[in-house]
Write an enzyme that holds these catalytic residues in place. Structure first.
Site, PDB file in Angstrom:
ATOM      1  N   SER A   1     -29.643  13.520   7.730  1.00  0.00           N
ATOM      2  CA  SER A   1     -28.760  14.357   8.553  1.00  0.00           C
ATOM      3  C   SER A   1     -29.243  15.797   8.645  1.00  0.00           C
ATOM      4  CB  SER A   1     -27.338  14.320   7.993  1.00  0.00           C
ATOM      5  OG  SER A   1     -26.829  13.019   8.021  1.00  0.00           O
TER       6      SER A   1
ATOM      7  N   HIS B   1     -25.888  19.700   6.688  1.00  0.00           N
ATOM      8  CA  HIS B   1     -25.846  19.758   8.147  1.00  0.00           C
ATOM      9  C   HIS B   1     -26.105  21.177   8.657  1.00  0.00           C
ATOM     10  CE1 HIS B   1     -23.287  15.841   8.578  1.00  0.00           C
ATOM     11  NE2 HIS B   1     -24.412  15.667   7.915  1.00  0.00           N
TER      12      HIS B   1
END
Length: 512
Positions: free
Chosen positions: A293, A344
């Site tokens: 991610s 993220h």
């Protein structure tokens, strides 16, 4: 003169394209209508050239209304907030009755749209053309009319020149979007999928101990020197939905970014993003973490950098969709507790900085690239320092995970020490820790302490069937048959499929 109208249409179109860097966004050769665009800063200028004569102002008004509706739709894909539309009619004469020459203002969300109308009629055409130039802030004098013979021979040439300019612009845009082939995107997808099946075969991708064993981000081991986990965790995924969602995102985003930047730059962006995202996760969370991610958010950052450099092309092709998807993902990251928001956001920042560092092929900006390199180092350094500070003491859950990992790997002494420190020094009163510490007592023949820890373990969690079973074993060794039977029966009630529980019960009953 009709020929002169046609000549002025194509001459003006070619002049705006070749000399003043306007881009054709629509052209209709048959109706002799062209839409041109130029964006500088927050101002976007639209020139709509139309070779048409209106007898009456109501006919002109209908055309203006049609243009206003088209501009409303078009403004969503335009970059600037201040949109100035110039309707330029090349005609033999203006409408015979009075027509509205005041600007038309349209409020379209956060964008301001103003539409202005000009006629360039045959009478005093050069002066009217000068007024158009003045409104467009063009200081050069307008071109002068030519002879009829020259206009007749030049019209086909001008038309071809416009077509060639449009074709060249399309090719240059395609070149920007296809500088490389997505070779490494597919290799990374394959590697991630292979590692997912390796995890599944060797304990399961959702098993915490398996994840740690194969290189997931686990702060205690990183602090012990296993910094490679920051990178290795990028290739591990937790469950089928995690791998499917991330690989789908990598397929689409990786394709776009690798084509734009080229394969070598793509790899730099991907790994810098993943590492910065991993450092952010290390600094902000002690949970076991895995997944691509951070690197994938870095690809979002790369596309945002593309939008900064090629703003017009970005919003024309993908801009609104990319920004919308990114905002949705950020909101989801903040609202779902299990999502590693640090990875993220860290990946997003890392991707933007890495993209600015490598920049695009055939584009160089030494100052920006140097600043971006320093930015990557400073960001990584600050996250490393923050991680070292926040991990001086472990969270209760991290202590449990660490002790459980050592226990499963057979490092019973390490497991005992972690559990003992967590209980005695940090006050972590968890059933699992007491259960693990009891193993250490058993190995050192401290039966009484082991019994005490096991009793405390089942007191904290009466569904801990291994603790009940071990209690039964210790009671049996001490000759406390009834207590042993009672304890093993509770273990069987909790887990009736365990054969060793049943075997012990049979042995105890037979001994009576």
């Amino acid at each position: 003169m009709y020929l002169e109208d046609i000549y002025y249409f194509w001459k003006m179109t070619y002049t705006f394209i070749s000399r003043y860097e306007y881009e054709v966004i629509h052209i209709d050769h048959e109706r002799r209508e062209v839409w041109l665009e130029q964006t500088k800063g927050t101002i976007t200028k639209i020139i709509r050239l139309k070779q048409q004569t209106f007898d009456w102002s109501n006919h002109l008004k209908r055309d203006q209304d049609d243009v206003a509706e088209k501009v409303k739709r078009l403004s969503k894909s335009l970059v600037g907030r201040d949109i100035r539309v110039h309707l330029v009619y090349i005609s033999q004469f203006p409408p015979v009755d009075e027509w509205e020459q005041k600007p038309i203002h349209i409020n379209n969300g956060r964008k301001s749209v103003r539409i202005m109308t000009y006629f360039v009629p045959q009478h005093d055409r050069e002066r009217h053309l000068g007024e158009v130039y003045e409104a467009l802030y063009i200081k050069d004098p307008p071109f002068s009319p030519e002879s009829e013979e020259e206009m007749e021979s030049n019209v086909p040439q001008l038309r071809r020149a416009v077509d060639q300019a449009i074709e060249q612009n399309i090719k240059s845009q395609q070149a920007v979007l296809s500088r490389g082939k997505p070779i490494f995107t597919y290799l990374l997808i394959a590697l991630n999928v292979i590692m997912y099946f390796v995890l599944e075969i060797n304990g399961g991708s959702q098993d915490t101990n398996t994840l740690i064993k194969y290189g997931a981000k686990f702060n205690p081991f990183i602090l012990d020197g296993e910094w490679w986990r920051i990178a290795s965790s990028m290739f591990l995924h937790i469950g089928i939905f995690h791998i499917l969602l991330n690989m789908l995102a990598l397929y689409y985003l990786g394709n776009a970014v690798e084509r734009m930047f080229g394969s070598a730059r793509f790899l730099v962006i991907y790994f810098v993003s993943g590492i910065v995202g991993g450092l952010a996760s290390f600094a902000l969370s002690q949970n076991v973490a895995a997944g691509a991610s951070g690197a994938i958010y870095g690809l979002f950052g790369a596309l945002l950098f593309f939008g900064l450099i090629y703003k017009k092309l970005f919003f024309k092709t993908m801009g609104s969709n990319i920004i919308g998807i990114l905002l949705i993902n950020i909101v989801i990251s903040f609202t779902i507790p299990q999502v590693d928001i640090g990875a993220h956001l860290g990946g997003l920042v890392g991707g933007f900085l890495a993209s600015s560092l490598v920049h695009f092929p055939k584009k160089r900006n030494l100052l920006t690239q140097t600043a971006s390199f320093i930015g990557v180092l400073v960001t990584g350094g600050l996250l490393f320092y923050a991680g070292m500070q926040t991990n001086e003491t472990y969270e209760p859950h991290t202590e449990i995970v660490l002790a459980s990992y050592y226990q499963q790997e057979g490092s019973f002494q390490d497991a005992y020490e972690v559990a003992d420190e967590a209980i005695e020094e940090h006050g972590n009163k968890d059933s699992i820790l007491y259960f693990i510490r009891s193993y250490g007592h058993i190995q050192q023949d401290r039966t009484d302490q082991a019994l005490t820890d096991l009793k405390r373990s089942v007191e904290l969690n009466d569904q801990n069937d291994p603790a009940w079973y071990n209690l039964a074993v210790l009671y049996a060794r001490q000759g406390e048959r009834d207590l042993a039977i009672e304890a093993v029966q509770k273990a069987i009630d909790i887990n009736p499929e365990a054969e060793d529980y049943k075997d012990l019960l049979n042995q105890l009953e037979a001994s009576g």
